[in-house]
Structure formats: structure tokens, C-alpha cells
Design an enzyme around this catalytic site. Structure first.
Site, PDB file in Angstrom:
ATOM      1  N   ASP A  50       5.597   4.191 -10.911  1.00 45.47           N
ATOM      2  CA  ASP A  50       4.658   3.271 -10.253  1.00 45.47           C
ATOM      3  C   ASP A  50       3.250   3.335 -10.844  1.00 45.47           C
ATOM      4  OD1 ASP A  50       6.641   2.368  -8.626  1.00 45.47           O
ATOM      5  OD2 ASP A  50       5.600   2.776  -6.737  1.00 45.47           O
ATOM      6  N   ASP A 313       6.953   5.364   5.540  1.00 39.39           N
ATOM      7  CA  ASP A 313       7.608   6.174   4.499  1.00 39.39           C
ATOM      8  C   ASP A 313       8.054   7.533   5.050  1.00 39.39           C
ATOM      9  OD1 ASP A 313       6.872   4.007   2.984  1.00 39.39           O
ATOM     10  OD2 ASP A 313       5.488   5.084   1.667  1.00 39.39           O
ATOM     11  N   GLU A 342      11.875  -1.044  -1.025  1.00 39.43           N
ATOM     12  CA  GLU A 342      12.659  -0.982  -2.252  1.00 39.43           C
ATOM     13  C   GLU A 342      14.061  -1.559  -2.047  1.00 39.43           C
ATOM     14  OE1 GLU A 342      10.317   0.832  -1.374  1.00 39.43           O
ATOM     15  OE2 GLU A 342       9.475   2.081  -2.964  1.00 39.43           O
ATOM     16  N   HIS A 386      13.987   5.561  -4.347  1.00 38.17           N
ATOM     17  CA  HIS A 386      13.598   6.963  -4.498  1.00 38.17           C
ATOM     18  C   HIS A 386      13.637   7.730  -3.179  1.00 38.17           C
ATOM     19  CE1 HIS A 386       9.180   5.844  -3.451  1.00 38.17           C
ATOM     20  NE2 HIS A 386       9.948   4.808  -3.194  1.00 38.17           N
ATOM     21  N   ARG A 387      13.213   7.079  -2.081  1.00 36.69           N
ATOM     22  CA  ARG A 387      13.179   7.815  -0.801  1.00 36.69           C
ATOM     23  C   ARG A 387      14.585   8.070  -0.250  1.00 36.69           C
ATOM     24  NH1 ARG A 387       8.133   8.745  -0.404  1.00 36.69           N
ATOM     25  NH2 ARG A 387       6.730   7.081  -1.022  1.00 36.69           N
TER      26      ARG A 387
HETATM   27  O1  LIG Z   1      -0.793   0.690   0.557  1.00 35.72           O
HETATM   28  C1  LIG Z   1       0.011   1.559   0.181  1.00 35.72           C
HETATM   29  O2  LIG Z   1      -0.301   2.406  -0.684  1.00 35.72           O
HETATM   30  C2  LIG Z   1       1.357   1.608   0.793  1.00 35.72           C
HETATM   31  C3  LIG Z   1       1.594   0.968   1.979  1.00 35.72           C
HETATM   32  C4  LIG Z   1       2.893   1.023   2.678  1.00 35.72           C
HETATM   33  O3  LIG Z   1       3.527  -0.228   2.510  1.00 35.72           O
HETATM   34  P1  LIG Z   1       3.489  -1.391   3.660  1.00 35.72           P
HETATM   35  O4  LIG Z   1       2.086  -1.685   3.963  1.00 35.72           O
HETATM   36  O5  LIG Z   1       4.209  -2.495   2.961  1.00 35.72           O
HETATM   37  O6  LIG Z   1       4.225  -0.828   4.838  1.00 35.72           O
HETATM   38  C5  LIG Z   1       3.800   2.129   2.118  1.00 35.72           C
HETATM   39  O7  LIG Z   1       5.110   1.959   2.583  1.00 35.72           O
HETATM   40  C6  LIG Z   1       3.785   2.150   0.606  1.00 35.72           C
HETATM   41  O8  LIG Z   1       4.610   3.182   0.109  1.00 35.72           O
HETATM   42  C7  LIG Z   1       2.394   2.390   0.083  1.00 35.72           C
HETATM   43  C1  LIG Z   2       7.457   1.371   0.002  1.00 39.17           C
HETATM   44  C2  LIG Z   2       7.207   2.109  -1.065  1.00 39.17           C
HETATM   45  O1  LIG Z   2       6.703   1.664  -2.253  1.00 39.17           O
HETATM   46  P1  LIG Z   2       5.786   0.425  -2.662  1.00 39.17           P
HETATM   47  O2  LIG Z   2       4.467   1.023  -3.001  1.00 39.17           O
HETATM   48  O3  LIG Z   2       6.466  -0.166  -3.851  1.00 39.17           O
HETATM   49  O4  LIG Z   2       5.692  -0.525  -1.511  1.00 39.17           O
HETATM   50  C3  LIG Z   2       7.482   3.572  -1.027  1.00 39.17           C
HETATM   51  O5  LIG Z   2       6.995   4.301  -1.933  1.00 39.17           O
HETATM   52  O6  LIG Z   2       8.188   4.048  -0.123  1.00 39.17           O
END
Ligand SMILES: O=C(O)C1=C[C@@H](OP(=O)(O)O)[C@@H](O)[C@H](O)C1
Ligand SMILES: C=C(OP(=O)(O)O)C(=O)O
Length: 429
Positions: A50, A313, A342, A386-387
Site C-alpha cells: 500500500d 479493522d 478488500e 491481508h486481514r
Molecule cells: O483512513 C484510513 O487510513 C483508513 C480508514 C478505514 O477505512 P473506512 O473509512 O473505509 O472504514 C480503514 O478501514 C482503513 O484500513 C484505513
Molecule cells: C480496509 C483496509 O484497507 P484500505 O486502506 O485499502 O481501505 C484495511 O487495511 O483493512
């Protein structure tokens, strides 16, 4: 690594884990450093799929950086003056924290650029962000399926009054907030629907502040950001350890810990997933907070009922803990957006937990987990998530092995996950 990995039963976990940097913080500070004036030394960055997508995109957009090693990077900011040729294309994999913020930032540039991602990203939502950018003048076209990637951005975003739907992903609001100070007009963002994953907005606001930008936040109902500003490099920025990655090791300790110490994070973390530690304690684990670490030891776990809208998460790891309780049920509620990550995580979790013998109820926006009478050795499909892979490694803490399909998918956020997990595991004789 093979395309499957069998983990044998683990009798005890013990040891120290040096956490990789937070994905969410790394991608935010990479982008803000690139937008800033001056150079920024980023310490303890995460180096994974990422964040590599963010680094590659920044390079294509003309940003110079020096990756000193996999944890340290110097970014030379461009004062919001990206140098790229009109008409180029960015492939951003399945990185939500790259696709969404770059969509908004690139809408400020008066050039054409195409954004696309992998098959999963092409199914993940972006419409609510595009709708809000269009209200501020952004010219964006869907190139294949309406409302999904790939998109062509043709600039035009100038800010102004914008209403945004924020109940599916907080990343849309984060993206808008990050771009607003750079737009020509002042911006007033009005939130429609209840805001999901709110702590990630707090993180965005805090990091913007660290880069010299203040946002007026009216109780998360609306936000006001003056335009025509510049991000200012803080010179150096130390990235906290990833709180979501910490959950797997802390959970392992709660189930079969002598003692696990996760290093690189503490009670003052700006990551919402730090709340997982309090939940773990409530479920029965023994917790000790240190200045730059958290320690966890085994306790008799009991099921809980929890609204996990704030911590989507970490909530997946709580579902796994639900397998190791005294028999009581764990209910995780208000997690509709698991379905648009994902993979459809509610469906994936429910399918795979059933395979190992757990009693599962899957609702539209909740899941209930009751421990199995006996664990079954199963081949766990990870759906390239991954999770899913990291969560199901915890099954090896039962007296049954577990086979994880496509374990390499952990490279999205934690390439060394399985070697770290093995280091703390004592196998059953
Ligand atoms: O802003 C961020 O860094 C994230 C927000 C969350 O997503 P959502 O806002 O779509 O729930 C989380 O699940 C993701 O892993 C990272
Ligand atoms: C939802 C996730 O990733 P993303 O940043 O792609 O939304 C995650 O890391 O669980």
C-alpha cells in the site's frame, strides 16, 4: 512462500514484536510531505504494497525522494506543484488510502490523469467522493463501469460548499479535507449520513495540524477550511507502530500468552484501533501499558457485545477472539462497511469461521460468534485480504492446525507477518 501455509498448533506465545509503521499514518504523511514546501524526514515508515503504491505514484508525479532504507525516507516537497504529463495513468493496486486521497488531490491540478486499481479496487466504492468533488467543480469521468474505477480526472476542483455522504467510508471525507486547503475557494464540507470510522478523521485532522493546517470542526457535522493555503513541512516526522497490526499479536497473547510486548505504540496513539486494547482487557486479558509499548498476558476470555463502527479493522481480530471465550457469544455490530473493503469481509469471515466449526450468525451489518465445540482443520480462503490471512493465523492457538491459502496477501500492510508470528510461537511437542 507457497500459495498455502500450514501452521501447526502452538502451545504458547512469548516475546517482543517491533511494530511496522502505521499504514494510515505513512500514506498520509507521504502525501502531505510531497505537497509541502521543503523536505521532510519520515521515520519508521511502513514499507508494504500500500505504501509502495503511494511512493510510486508520487515519483510519477515528479516528487523526488530518498528512501534511505525501508523505514526511513526523505521527501522533497513540491509546494503543491506536481510535475507530470497530462494524460498519464496511475495503477494503485488495492490501496484505499492511496486511491481516494490522490483522486481528490489530482482534481486540483488542471491536467488529465487516469486512476485505476486491481480487480478488487475496481469493485470498491468511490462514487460518494466523486459526487462531492464534482460539487466543487471537479471534472471526473468513469471510464468503464459507472461509479467505479478506472476514472479520468480533468482537474477543475476549486472548493466551496460541498455535501458529502460519509457512511460508507471515512476515506472520502479524509480526501476532501486534505485537498480543501489547497483549493482556490474556502471550503465548507457538510456531512450527510452518520460518519463511519470516525477516528480516522481525527487522525487526518491531527496530521494536517502537524503540517500547519487548522480545520474548523463543528462536531463532525460540518467542517470549514480556508483555501489558498500551503502545507508546511514539520522537518521530521516519527510514524507510530501500526495499531491494527498489533492486534494479532496482542490477541495471540490473550489466548495463549505467556507475555507479548508490542513495541512502537502507547496509550496516546492517534490511531483509533488502539481502542482494541481496552476491549481485550474487558474480554479478560491482562494488559500493561508502557511508555512506548503494550504488554498482554493470557486471561479467561468471555464474549462481549460491541458496536465496532469506529474500529472496522481491529474488529476482525475481536471476531477471532470470539472463538476462544468460555463458550459465551461475541456480537460485533454496526460493521456494514466490512462488505466494501478488500473483499466482503462479513461474508468471508462468516464462511471461513464456519469451516473451522464455529457457530456463526451473519447479519447485514453484524456478526455473532460462538466458539466451536471442537476446532476443525480447514483450508482458509483469504480472498486476497491481508486481514483474513492474519486473523486466521490465530487458529493455530487452538489444538488444531490451520492452512492459510495465498498467505502472501499479507504484503498489503505487513510483508513479514508470518515470520514475525513464527518467532513468538512455541509449537506443541
Ligand atoms: O483512513 C484510513 O487510513 C483508513 C480508514 C478505514 O477505512 P473506512 O473509512 O473505509 O472504514 C480503514 O478501514 C482503513 O484500513 C484505513
Ligand atoms: C480496509 C483496509 O484497507 P484500505 O486502506 O485499502 O481501505 C484495511 O487495511 O483493512
Amino acid at each position: 512462500m507457497n500459495n498455502f501455509l500450514t501452521l501447526n498448533p502452538i502451545s504458547e506465545v512469548n516475546g517482543n514484536i517491533y511494530l511496522p509503521g502505521s499504514k494510515s499514518i505513512t500514506n498520509r504523511v507521504l502525501l502531505l510531505s510531497a505537497l509541502s514546501n521543503g523536505k521532510t524526514h519520515l521515520k519508521n515508515i511502513l514499507y508494504s504494497d500500500d505504501t509502495i503504491h503511494m511512493l510510486n505514484a508520487l515519483k510519477i508525479m515528479g516528487i523526488k525522494y530518498n528512501l534511505i532504507n525501508k523505514n526511513n525516507c526523505i521527501i522533497y516537497g513540491c509546494s503543491n506543484n506536481f510535475q507530470y504529463q497530462s494524460g498519464i495513468s496511475l495503477f494503485l493496486g488495492n490501496a484505499g488510502t492511496v486511491v481516494r486521497p490522490l483522486t481528490a488531490i489530482l482534481s486540483l491540478q488542471n491536467k488529465e490523469i487516469i486512476i485505476t486499481g486491481d480487480l478488487s479496487m475496481k469493485k470498491r466504492p468511490i462514487k460518494d467522493l466523486i459526487d462531492s468533488l464534482r460539487q466543487g467543480g471537479g471534472k471526473i469521468k468513469y471510464l468503464e463501469q459507472e461509479n467505479y474505477l478506472p476514472i479520468k480526472i480533468q482537474g477543475g476542483f476549486v472548493g466551496g460548499k460541498i455535501i458529502i455522504k460519509s457512511n460508507i467510508s471515512s476515506q472520502f471525507l479524509t480526501s476532501l479535507l486534505i485537498s480543501a486547503p489547497l483549493s482556490k475557494k474556502d471550503t465548507n464540507i457538510i456531512i450527510k449520513n452518520t460518519l463511519v470510522s470516525q477516528p480516522y478523521i481525527d487522525m487526518t485532522l491531527k496530521i494536517m495540524e502537524d503540517f500547519g493546517i487548522m480545520v474548523y470542526n463543528n462536531h463532525y457535522q460540518d467542517f470549514y477550511i480556508p483555501g489558498n493555503q500551503t502545507y508546511h513541512s514539520p522537518g521530521e516526522y516519527l510514524i507510530e507502530g501500526d495499531a491494527s497490526s498489533a492486534t494479532y499479536f496482542l490477541a495471540a497473547a490473550a489466548i495463549k500468552g505467556k507475555k507479548i510486548k508490542v513495541i512502537g505504540i502507547n496509550q496516546d496513539s492517534i490511531q483509533g484501533d488502539i481502542k482494541f486494547v481496552d476491549i481485550l482487557k474487558k474480554m479478560g486479558a491482562k494488559i500493561h501499558w508502557g511508555e512506548n509499548f503494550i504488554e498482554c498476558m493470557k486471561g479467561q476470555l468471555k464474549g462481549i457485545t460491541l458496536d465496532a463502527n469506529d474500529i472496522p479493522d481491529a474488529a476482525m481480530t475481536i471476531a477471532m477472539l470470539g472463538l476462544f471465550t468460555d463458550g459465551s457469544t461475541t456480537n460485533i455490530k454496526n460493521i456494514y462497511n466490512w462488505r466494501v473493503k478488500e473483499t466482503d469481509r462479513l461474508h468471508a469471515m462468516s464462511n471461513e469461521l464456519k469451516k473451522i466449526g464455529a457457530n456463526i450468525i451473519e447479519g447485514e451489518d453484524y456478526i455473532s460468534i460462538t466458539p466451536p465445540k471442537e476446532f476443525i482443520h480447514a483450508k482458509i480462503n483469504t480472498y486476497n485480504d491481508h486481514r483474513m490471512a492474519m486473523c486466521f493465523s490465530l487458529i493455530a492457538l487452538s489444538n488444531t492446525p490451520v492452512t492459510i491459502m495465498n498467505p502472501n496477501c499479507v504484503s498489503k500492510t505487513f510483508p513479514k507477518y508470518f515470520s514475525e508470528f513464527k518467532k513468538i510461537s512455541n509449537l506443541k511437542k
